[in-house]
Enzyme design. Structure first.
Site, short mmCIF file in Angstrom:
data_model
loop_
_atom_site.label_atom_id
_atom_site.label_comp_id
_atom_site.label_asym_id
_atom_site.label_seq_id
_atom_site.Cartn_x
_atom_site.Cartn_y
_atom_site.Cartn_z
N ARG A 151 11.33 -36.12 13.12
CA ARG A 151 9.90 -35.83 12.94
C ARG A 151 9.27 -36.56 11.76
O ARG A 151 8.32 -36.07 11.17
CB ARG A 151 9.66 -34.31 12.80
CG ARG A 151 10.03 -33.52 14.04
CD ARG A 151 9.02 -33.75 15.13
NE ARG A 151 9.44 -33.14 16.39
CZ ARG A 151 8.82 -32.13 16.97
NH1 ARG A 151 7.76 -31.62 16.44
NH2 ARG A 151 9.26 -31.67 18.12
N ARG A 179 -5.03 -38.73 14.75
CA ARG A 179 -5.10 -37.72 15.80
C ARG A 179 -6.47 -37.06 15.85
O ARG A 179 -7.01 -36.80 16.92
CB ARG A 179 -4.01 -36.66 15.66
CG ARG A 179 -3.61 -36.13 17.02
CD ARG A 179 -2.75 -34.91 16.94
NE ARG A 179 -3.47 -33.80 16.36
CZ ARG A 179 -2.95 -32.65 16.00
NH1 ARG A 179 -1.65 -32.48 16.12
NH2 ARG A 179 -3.68 -31.71 15.51
N ARG A 207 2.97 -35.26 11.96
CA ARG A 207 2.02 -34.50 11.15
C ARG A 207 2.25 -34.51 9.65
O ARG A 207 1.37 -34.14 8.89
CB ARG A 207 1.95 -33.06 11.67
CG ARG A 207 1.25 -32.98 13.01
CD ARG A 207 1.38 -31.60 13.60
NE ARG A 207 2.77 -31.32 13.94
CZ ARG A 207 3.20 -30.14 14.36
NH1 ARG A 207 2.37 -29.13 14.47
NH2 ARG A 207 4.46 -29.97 14.68
N ASP A 245 7.90 -37.90 23.07
CA ASP A 245 8.38 -36.51 23.07
C ASP A 245 9.44 -36.34 24.13
O ASP A 245 9.46 -37.06 25.13
CB ASP A 245 7.22 -35.54 23.35
CG ASP A 245 7.58 -34.14 22.89
OD1 ASP A 245 7.37 -33.83 21.71
OD2 ASP A 245 8.11 -33.37 23.71
N TYR A 277 12.76 -25.62 28.60
CA TYR A 277 11.29 -25.71 28.60
C TYR A 277 10.72 -25.65 30.02
O TYR A 277 9.68 -25.03 30.25
CB TYR A 277 10.83 -27.01 27.93
CG TYR A 277 10.89 -26.95 26.42
CD1 TYR A 277 10.00 -26.16 25.70
CD2 TYR A 277 11.82 -27.69 25.72
CE1 TYR A 277 10.05 -26.09 24.32
CE2 TYR A 277 11.89 -27.63 24.33
CZ TYR A 277 11.00 -26.83 23.64
OH TYR A 277 11.06 -26.75 22.28
O1 1CP Z 1 9.24 -38.58 14.36
C1 1CP Z 1 9.83 -38.20 15.37
O2 1CP Z 1 10.81 -37.47 15.36
C2 1CP Z 1 9.36 -38.81 16.69
C3 1CP Z 1 8.56 -38.02 17.51
C4 1CP Z 1 9.02 -36.77 18.23
C5 1CP Z 1 10.30 -36.35 18.67
C6 1CP Z 1 11.64 -37.01 18.43
C7 1CP Z 1 8.11 -35.80 18.67
C8 1CP Z 1 6.66 -35.86 18.42
N1 1CP Z 1 8.79 -34.87 19.41
C9 1CP Z 1 10.13 -35.16 19.41
C10 1CP Z 1 11.22 -34.44 20.10
C11 1CP Z 1 11.00 -33.05 20.51
N2 1CP Z 1 9.91 -32.48 21.11
C12 1CP Z 1 12.00 -32.06 20.45
C13 1CP Z 1 13.40 -32.30 19.95
C14 1CP Z 1 13.47 -32.26 18.48
C15 1CP Z 1 13.21 -30.94 17.85
O3 1CP Z 1 13.99 -30.01 18.15
O4 1CP Z 1 12.25 -30.84 17.09
C16 1CP Z 1 11.48 -30.86 20.96
C17 1CP Z 1 12.18 -29.52 21.07
C18 1CP Z 1 10.16 -31.14 21.39
C19 1CP Z 1 9.22 -30.20 22.05
C20 1CP Z 1 7.94 -30.14 21.34
N3 1CP Z 1 6.99 -31.13 21.39
C21 1CP Z 1 7.48 -29.14 20.47
C22 1CP Z 1 8.21 -27.84 20.13
C23 1CP Z 1 7.77 -26.76 21.05
C24 1CP Z 1 8.43 -25.44 20.77
O5 1CP Z 1 7.71 -24.54 20.30
O6 1CP Z 1 9.63 -25.27 21.04
C25 1CP Z 1 6.22 -29.54 19.99
C26 1CP Z 1 5.32 -28.80 19.08
C27 1CP Z 1 5.92 -30.81 20.59
C28 1CP Z 1 4.76 -31.66 20.35
C29 1CP Z 1 4.99 -32.75 19.41
N4 1CP Z 1 5.92 -33.75 19.60
C30 1CP Z 1 5.87 -34.63 18.56
C31 1CP Z 1 4.83 -34.18 17.67
C32 1CP Z 1 4.41 -34.89 16.43
C33 1CP Z 1 4.29 -32.99 18.21
C34 1CP Z 1 3.20 -32.14 17.64
C35 1CP Z 1 1.89 -32.53 18.20
C36 1CP Z 1 0.90 -32.80 17.14
O7 1CP Z 1 0.65 -31.93 16.30
O8 1CP Z 1 0.30 -33.90 17.10
#
Ligand code: 1CP
Length: 345
Positions: free
Chosen positions: A26, A39, A30, A76, A153
């Site tokens: 991550r 964004r 953000r 994602d 999911y």
């Molecule tokens: O920097 C990085 O890591 C690259 C971008 C990245 C990655 C590797 C994003 C961007 N998402 C992910 C993987 C991801 N997405 C995982 C595996 C890693 C982890 O466990 O964190 C998971 C479980 C998700 C699912 C997901 N996507 C969630 C979690 C939902 C939940 O409540 O379980 C969320 C909030 C997202 C949206 C998302 N993906 C990425 C970002 C920056 C965001 C947030 C959106 C935003 O605020 O702009």
């Protein structure tokens, strides 16, 4: 293309490094004011992800700001679910929401295995752009979710503390569950191969919700599919990050992958004692430790490096950065790893 700073790839494959490489889950997103500004201007997470030029820009932001040793592509894990025809939405930049979920055999029959670029092209294009822009400066990290985490999911339809809908299906309809897990596995193999063709130098598999499963279910419904993916991806090194399953480290060690990611509940010394030295390890500072003061962060980071033993180690957190982590503290973590001196054996 030759990679100038290849510390990450060397550490992953067990080649001696003069310092420990560092990146963070991550890191793109953000935590950076640049991302939040972009964004706000462009509207939503999905708009950014689906426009390769913007996804490329967001991928590069932490490289410029933090000088980490790897560029994880801005995308994602849920991209693959959408490409299989199960859409997701991001609500308020925080929560994930699926308008439709998978509950029956008919639902599964509506889905398709991903075997062409339609549905994944934007991320593949983003990798090509990042690759071009970085011009071999550091490696590009591709990724995908593991079948169980995606299944969780797709059945639950949102984030959850228990993912009980998915676990219920494992008990009530195991054959149906296997069918969906197999479809996700085949789609993921295709997706990762395309990422690698586009330029990903290493890939990480995220099993973020592995810890929801009992050991028996983990070994039956999660691990075999991770193994299938690892067996099919032989082009680049693989990092397997399965969260919450420290008890299964011996089983993870049997996977044909190069690196195991540790969450912050695992002790590096204990893991080394149990699995020996054949695999490289990644991790594992508690992301919340980055809310502490810089003196404490420095000390804890140094202790972590000592505990991993400097070689075959990729410094990272034990899970993703929290969005409101102070940027100076993140920099303190990265700089401590990069400045740490040790004698190369
Ligand atoms: O920097 C990085 O890591 C690259 C971008 C990245 C990655 C590797 C994003 C961007 N998402 C992910 C993987 C991801 N997405 C995982 C595996 C890693 C982890 O466990 O964190 C998971 C479980 C998700 C699912 C997901 N996507 C969630 C979690 C939902 C939940 O409540 O379980 C969320 C909030 C997202 C949206 C998302 N993906 C990425 C970002 C920056 C965001 C947030 C959106 C935003 O605020 O702009």
């Amino acid at each position: 293309m030759e990679i100038k700073n290849d510390l990450l790839l060397r550490a992953a494959t067990g080649v001696t490094t003069e310092r420990v490489p560092v990146w963070m889950m991550r890191q793109a997103g953000r935590i950076l004011p640049q991302y939040r500004a972009l964004r706000a201007k462009m509207g939503s997470f999905k708009t950014l992800v689906k426009q390769p030029e913007l996804a490329c820009e967001v991928t590069i932001q932490p490289i410029d700001e933090l000088a980490v040793d790897g560029a994880v592509i801005f995308s994602d894990i849920l991209v693959i679910s959408e490409a299989m025809h199960l859409d997701y939405e991001i609500i308020g930049g925080k929560g994930v929401y699926f308008p439709k979920t998978v509950a029956t055999k008919q639902d599964i029959d509506q889905l398709e295995v991903v075997n062409d670029l339609e549905g994944i092209a934007y991320t593949i294009e983003a990798i090509k752009l990042v690759k071009r822009e970085l011009a071999g400066k550091i490696p590009v990290i591709g990724f995908a979710g593991c079948p169980w985490t995606l299944f969780a999911y797709m059945t639950e339809g949102k984030g959850s503390k228990t993912f009980s809908k998915g676990r219920k299906m494992l008990y009530q309809a195991p054959e149906m569950a296997h069918e969906l897990l197999e479809m996700i596995t085949q789609s993921t193999i295709f997706y990762l191969k395309e990422q690698i063709k586009a330029g990903a130098d290493i890939v990480q598999l995220f099993d973020s919700h592995a810890g929801m499963l009992s050991p028996k279910l983990f070994h039956h419904f999660a691990l075999p599919y991770i193994r299938k993916i690892c067996e099919s991806i032989t082009e680049v090194p693989i990092i397997v990050f399965a969260k919450g399953v420290g008890y299964a480290i011996e089983s993870l060690n049997e996977l044909p992958c190069q690196v195991l990611g540790l969450d912050w509940t695992m002790s590096p010394q204990n893991v080394r004692q149990r699995i020996g030295s054949s695999k490289s390890l990644q991790g594992n500072l508690d992301p919340c430790l980055l809310y502490a003061n810089p003196t404490y962060i420095k000390k804890a980071t140094t202790n972590m490096l000592d505990a991993f033993g400097y070689q075959k180690h990729i410094a990272n957190l034990g899970h993703g950065l929290e969005p409101d982590t102070p940027l100076d503290n993140i920099k303190c973590f990265v700089d401590t790893v990069k400045e740490y001196q040790f004698a190369v054996m």
